[in-house]
Design an enzyme around this catalytic site. Sequence first.
Site, PDB file in Angstrom:
ATOM      1  N   LYS A  14       0.828  -1.222   0.000  1.00  0.00           N
ATOM      2  CA  LYS A  14       0.000   0.000   0.000  1.00  0.00           C
ATOM      3  C   LYS A  14       0.860   1.271   0.000  1.00  0.00           C
ATOM      4  CE  LYS A  14      -1.133   0.371   4.955  1.00  0.00           C
ATOM      5  NZ  LYS A  14       0.184  -0.037   5.379  1.00  0.00           N
ATOM      6  N   ARG A  89      -6.029   3.197  11.649  1.00  0.00           N
ATOM      7  CA  ARG A  89      -5.681   1.789  11.865  1.00  0.00           C
ATOM      8  C   ARG A  89      -6.789   1.064  12.631  1.00  0.00           C
ATOM      9  NH1 ARG A  89      -0.384   1.680  10.000  1.00  0.00           N
ATOM     10  NH2 ARG A  89       0.835   0.007  10.868  1.00  0.00           N
ATOM     11  N   ARG A 128      12.940 -10.160   3.534  1.00  0.00           N
ATOM     12  CA  ARG A 128      13.568  -8.935   3.028  1.00  0.00           C
ATOM     13  C   ARG A 128      14.965  -8.735   3.621  1.00  0.00           C
ATOM     14  NH1 ARG A 128       9.232  -4.205   3.125  1.00  0.00           N
ATOM     15  NH2 ARG A 128       9.421  -4.408   5.375  1.00  0.00           N
ATOM     16  N   ARG A 162      16.035  -5.407   8.360  1.00  0.00           N
ATOM     17  CA  ARG A 162      15.422  -4.343   9.189  1.00  0.00           C
ATOM     18  C   ARG A 162      15.037  -4.937  10.538  1.00  0.00           C
ATOM     19  NH1 ARG A 162      10.606  -0.920   6.558  1.00  0.00           N
ATOM     20  NH2 ARG A 162       9.684  -1.379   8.567  1.00  0.00           N
ATOM     21  N   ARG A 173       2.311  -7.933  13.987  1.00  0.00           N
ATOM     22  CA  ARG A 173       1.777  -6.809  13.205  1.00  0.00           C
ATOM     23  C   ARG A 173       0.562  -7.272  12.399  1.00  0.00           C
ATOM     24  NH1 ARG A 173       6.972  -4.798  10.198  1.00  0.00           N
ATOM     25  NH2 ARG A 173       5.677  -3.242   9.209  1.00  0.00           N
TER      26      ARG A 173
HETATM   27  P1  AMP Z   1       3.781   0.995   9.269  1.00  0.00           P
HETATM   28  O1  AMP Z   1       5.044   1.536   8.698  1.00  0.00           O
HETATM   29  O2  AMP Z   1       2.554   1.711   8.767  1.00  0.00           O
HETATM   30  O3  AMP Z   1       3.663  -0.504   9.138  1.00  0.00           O
HETATM   31  O4  AMP Z   1       3.821   1.322  10.847  1.00  0.00           O
HETATM   32  C1  AMP Z   1       4.842   0.825  11.676  1.00  0.00           C
HETATM   33  C2  AMP Z   1       4.357   0.794  13.114  1.00  0.00           C
HETATM   34  O5  AMP Z   1       4.003   2.116  13.549  1.00  0.00           O
HETATM   35  C3  AMP Z   1       3.098  -0.025  13.358  1.00  0.00           C
HETATM   36  O6  AMP Z   1       3.402  -1.403  13.544  1.00  0.00           O
HETATM   37  C4  AMP Z   1       2.519   0.632  14.607  1.00  0.00           C
HETATM   38  O7  AMP Z   1       3.192   0.210  15.775  1.00  0.00           O
HETATM   39  C5  AMP Z   1       2.858   2.097  14.384  1.00  0.00           C
HETATM   40  N1  AMP Z   1       1.744   2.827  13.709  1.00  0.00           N
HETATM   41  C6  AMP Z   1       1.734   3.308  12.435  1.00  0.00           C
HETATM   42  N2  AMP Z   1       0.565   3.915  12.163  1.00  0.00           N
HETATM   43  C7  AMP Z   1      -0.196   3.815  13.278  1.00  0.00           C
HETATM   44  C8  AMP Z   1      -1.518   4.227  13.615  1.00  0.00           C
HETATM   45  N3  AMP Z   1      -2.316   4.864  12.738  1.00  0.00           N
HETATM   46  N4  AMP Z   1      -1.966   3.957  14.874  1.00  0.00           N
HETATM   47  C9  AMP Z   1      -1.190   3.325  15.778  1.00  0.00           C
HETATM   48  N5  AMP Z   1       0.061   2.891  15.522  1.00  0.00           N
HETATM   49  C10 AMP Z   1       0.569   3.127  14.282  1.00  0.00           C
END
Ligand code: AMP
Length: 220
Positions: A14, A89, A128, A162, A173
């Site tokens: 995405k 989220r 990755r 990473r 996740r």
């Molecule tokens: P992402 O890069 O979008 O996968 O985000 C990495 C991590 O950041 C996630 O696993 C969450 O711990 C945190 N995170 C990102 N966006 C949100 C959100 N809208 N609400 C809460 N935690 C978030």
Amino acid sequence: MINIIFLGAPGSGKGTQATIIAKDLFIPTISTGEILRNEVAKDNEIGKLAKIYMESGGLVPDKIVVEMIKSRISMPDCNNGFILDGFPRNIVQGQILDDMLDSIDRKINAVIEIIVADEIIIKRISGRFSCKNCGMVYNHFFNLPKLINTCDKCGGVNFENRSDDNLEIVSNRLKTYHNNNRELVEFYRKKHLLSSIDGLKEIPLVNYEIRKVLNIHNKN
Ligand code: AMP
């Protein structure tokens, strides 16, 4: 003005798709994950707190991310619209976003959900790795260097993973995603904003499907 939300599990592609579409529409992509990673890198109070949640694969408290989104959306580069990647989220964030946009006389115009099966996501993320020297990204399952242990791009021989790409965090996740996403998807389906796209295909093909839904003409 067009305001779009991209929904999808981590590793669904995405972020990649949001970036391509945003560039064509001359609007910014807002990724809460990226904003949070910047705060973590700064090692400030919010960053220190966020890191604990991020490293467990759970969600950072709504209050923190909502404040981040509020101030980001009010920046001038969002005047013509924005794409949200990774926000909302959960349903609470979705409702707060609606109220926030209502109060400034704006609304969400489209929600794109990118669907990819968990088995593929796990392979995409946990497989990755990247070249330590130039950052070129590879995958143990889908995309190995042509010469074993040698970077195609720079010839480097050192590689790294990473820190949040390990199997345990990826599984958490995904669990977090599925726990919250069903309700959120229903929320936007009822508003007739949701379009679900198969994210298994190659990047240009997925992009083509998204453009069709958003009624954006292909450049090529
Ligand atoms: P992402 O890069 O979008 O996968 O985000 C990495 C991590 O950041 C996630 O696993 C969450 O711990 C945190 N995170 C990102 N966006 C949100 C959100 N809208 N609400 C809460 N935690 C978030």
